[in-house]
Write an enzyme that holds these catalytic residues in place. Structure first.
Site, PDB file in Angstrom:
ATOM      1  CG  ASN A   1     -17.677 -12.177  17.864  1.00  0.00           C
ATOM      2  OD1 ASN A   1     -18.413 -13.154  18.047  1.00  0.00           O
ATOM      3  ND2 ASN A   1     -16.481 -12.313  17.289  1.00  0.00           N
TER       4      ASN A   1
ATOM      5  CB  SER B   1     -17.647 -11.037  25.659  1.00  0.00           C
ATOM      6  OG  SER B   1     -16.739 -12.087  25.911  1.00  0.00           O
TER       7      SER B   1
ATOM      8  CG  ASP C   1     -14.966 -19.294  12.999  1.00  0.00           C
ATOM      9  OD1 ASP C   1     -15.398 -18.190  12.613  1.00  0.00           O
ATOM     10  OD2 ASP C   1     -13.763 -19.491  13.266  1.00  0.00           O
TER      11      ASP C   1
ATOM     12  CG  ASN D   1     -21.271 -17.216   9.474  1.00  0.00           C
ATOM     13  OD1 ASN D   1     -21.248 -18.428   9.326  1.00  0.00           O
ATOM     14  ND2 ASN D   1     -22.030 -16.624  10.388  1.00  0.00           N
TER      15      ASN D   1
HETATM   16  C1  IPE Z   1     -15.790 -17.460  17.682  1.00  0.00           C
HETATM   17  O1  IPE Z   1     -15.483 -17.126  16.374  1.00  0.00           O
HETATM   18  C2  IPE Z   1     -17.063 -16.772  18.104  1.00  0.00           C
HETATM   19  C3  IPE Z   1     -18.271 -17.227  17.457  1.00  0.00           C
HETATM   20  C4  IPE Z   1     -18.376 -18.229  16.632  1.00  0.00           C
HETATM   21  C5  IPE Z   1     -19.461 -16.509  17.818  1.00  0.00           C
HETATM   22  P1  IPE Z   1     -14.484 -15.930  16.030  1.00  0.00           P
HETATM   23  O2  IPE Z   1     -14.388 -15.884  14.551  1.00  0.00           O
HETATM   24  O3  IPE Z   1     -14.918 -14.690  16.713  1.00  0.00           O
HETATM   25  O4  IPE Z   1     -13.133 -16.426  16.701  1.00  0.00           O
HETATM   26  P2  IPE Z   1     -11.624 -16.033  16.439  1.00  0.00           P
HETATM   27  O5  IPE Z   1     -11.561 -14.536  16.506  1.00  0.00           O
HETATM   28  O6  IPE Z   1     -11.265 -16.528  15.073  1.00  0.00           O
HETATM   29  O7  IPE Z   1     -10.858 -16.723  17.520  1.00  0.00           O
HETATM   30  C1  IPE Z   2     -18.766 -16.743  12.588  1.00  0.00           C
HETATM   31  O1  IPE Z   2     -18.238 -16.389  11.361  1.00  0.00           O
HETATM   32  C2  IPE Z   2     -19.835 -15.777  13.045  1.00  0.00           C
HETATM   33  C3  IPE Z   2     -19.427 -14.947  14.192  1.00  0.00           C
HETATM   34  C4  IPE Z   2     -18.284 -14.998  14.808  1.00  0.00           C
HETATM   35  C5  IPE Z   2     -20.401 -14.008  14.686  1.00  0.00           C
HETATM   36  P1  IPE Z   2     -17.098 -15.308  11.208  1.00  0.00           P
HETATM   37  O2  IPE Z   2     -17.738 -13.971  10.980  1.00  0.00           O
HETATM   38  O3  IPE Z   2     -16.148 -15.358  12.338  1.00  0.00           O
HETATM   39  O4  IPE Z   2     -16.407 -15.786   9.874  1.00  0.00           O
HETATM   40  P2  IPE Z   2     -14.857 -15.812   9.537  1.00  0.00           P
HETATM   41  O5  IPE Z   2     -14.174 -16.529  10.650  1.00  0.00           O
HETATM   42  O6  IPE Z   2     -14.425 -14.383   9.444  1.00  0.00           O
HETATM   43  O7  IPE Z   2     -14.769 -16.521   8.237  1.00  0.00           O
HETATM   44 MG    MG Z   3     -14.426 -16.384  12.665  1.00  0.00          MG
END
Ligand code: IPE
Ligand code: IPE
Ligand code: MG
Length: 244
Positions: free
Chosen positions: A70, A68, A22, A24
């Site tokens: 995302n 699921s 998490d 990115n």
């Molecule tokens: C969890 O991260 C899913 C993945 C790392 C693929 P999210 O960024 O989607 O989670 P939430 O929404 O902060 O709980």
């Molecule tokens: C994790 O990084 C990647 C996925 C969930 C696919 P995020 O895209 O959730 O990054 P943040 O949480 O918004 O920083």
């Molecule tokens: Mg995230």
């Protein structure tokens, strides 16, 4: 030639590490870059981490790549993520194979594009006999949906008389999960400072050691992994029994 494993007693090495990758988006934002740049760097961190785990002798690595939930993100971000996945699958299979790593995808394939399903099939097939490490990538994965699907299949088997309700136990339920042939995670790491599971391996993580680290996923490296493993090694796992 593989690098020597880190200096951690083998008995304290987690057999299975699961990672919620998490942060990115925040990594990119901090640098005034588009989120896609964060996801690209995140893919690099995946390569580094797979290599590091392989060198350290970790047998199972499971990474959460797309939940699921995302799909709720804007379409252009979902497209970017699926595009990166295509690139990863096309590029990395050969390297995984050379490292004797077996690739598996867990999650609901019905929601994925046909060409991605085909790349997954090819990748799983090409690496199916590899024995050094199993890399499971959770894609369109949601733990509650996985449990619902397991319950549905068990209920159908009971209804048509193939199964007795008294035969339902933990082992049997585990056998209906995507992860049925891999052990439960010993160590679950989440990057980016969030302290939640976000629907990842809820059933399987019943006794996992949880480690939350502040770094964003694109900054995760061998050192961060070794630190997490060290912390894991210092914990006493009791599984409900008494400490000695
Ligand atoms: C969890 O991260 C899913 C993945 C790392 C693929 P999210 O960024 O989607 O989670 P939430 O929404 O902060 O709980
Ligand atoms: C994790 O990084 C990647 C996925 C969930 C696919 P995020 O895209 O959730 O990054 P943040 O949480 O918004 O920083
Ligand atoms: Mg995230």
């Amino acid at each position: 030639m593989l690098e020597a494993p880190v200096d951690i007693a083998d008995t304290k090495l987690p057999r299975h590490i699961a990672i919620i990758m998490d942060g990115n988006g925040r990594w990119a934002k901090q640098r005034h870059l588009p989120r896609a740049a964060g996801h690209r760097e995140g893919a690099e961190a995946v390569r580094r981490t797979v290599t590091a785990c392989r060198e350290m002798g970790i047998q199972y690595l499971t990474i959460y790549a797309f939940s699921s939930e995302n799909w709720k993100r804007p379409a252009d971000e979902v497209d970017d993520l699926m595009g990166l996945l295509r690139i990863y699958l096309r590029r990395e299979i050969k390297e995984l194979d050379e490292k004797n790593v077996r690739l598996r995808i867990i999650g609901d394939r019905r929601g994925l594009a046909e060409d991605i399903c085909q790349l997954i099939d090819e990748g799983e097939n090409a690496t199916k006999d590899n024995t050094a490490m199993v890399l499971s990538v959770a894609l369109n994965y949601g733990s509650q949906a996985e449990i619902v699907e397991a319950v549905r299949r068990i209920a159908k088997a009971v209804k048509c008389g193939d199964m007795d309700p008294d035969d339902i136990d933990e082992k049997m339920i585990s056998n209906h999960m995507y992860t049925k042939d891999i052990p439960d995670p010993d160590l679950l790491i989440r990057t980016s400072g969030e302290q939640r599971l976000s629907n990842f391996l809820l059933w399987q993580s019943a006794y996992a050691e949880l480690i939350f680290i502040d770094e964003y996923w694109p900054d995760f490296d061998k050192k961060a992994l070794a630190t997490a493993i060290d912390t894991y090694a210092s914990r006493e796992r009791r599984f409900g029994a008494r400490e000695n």
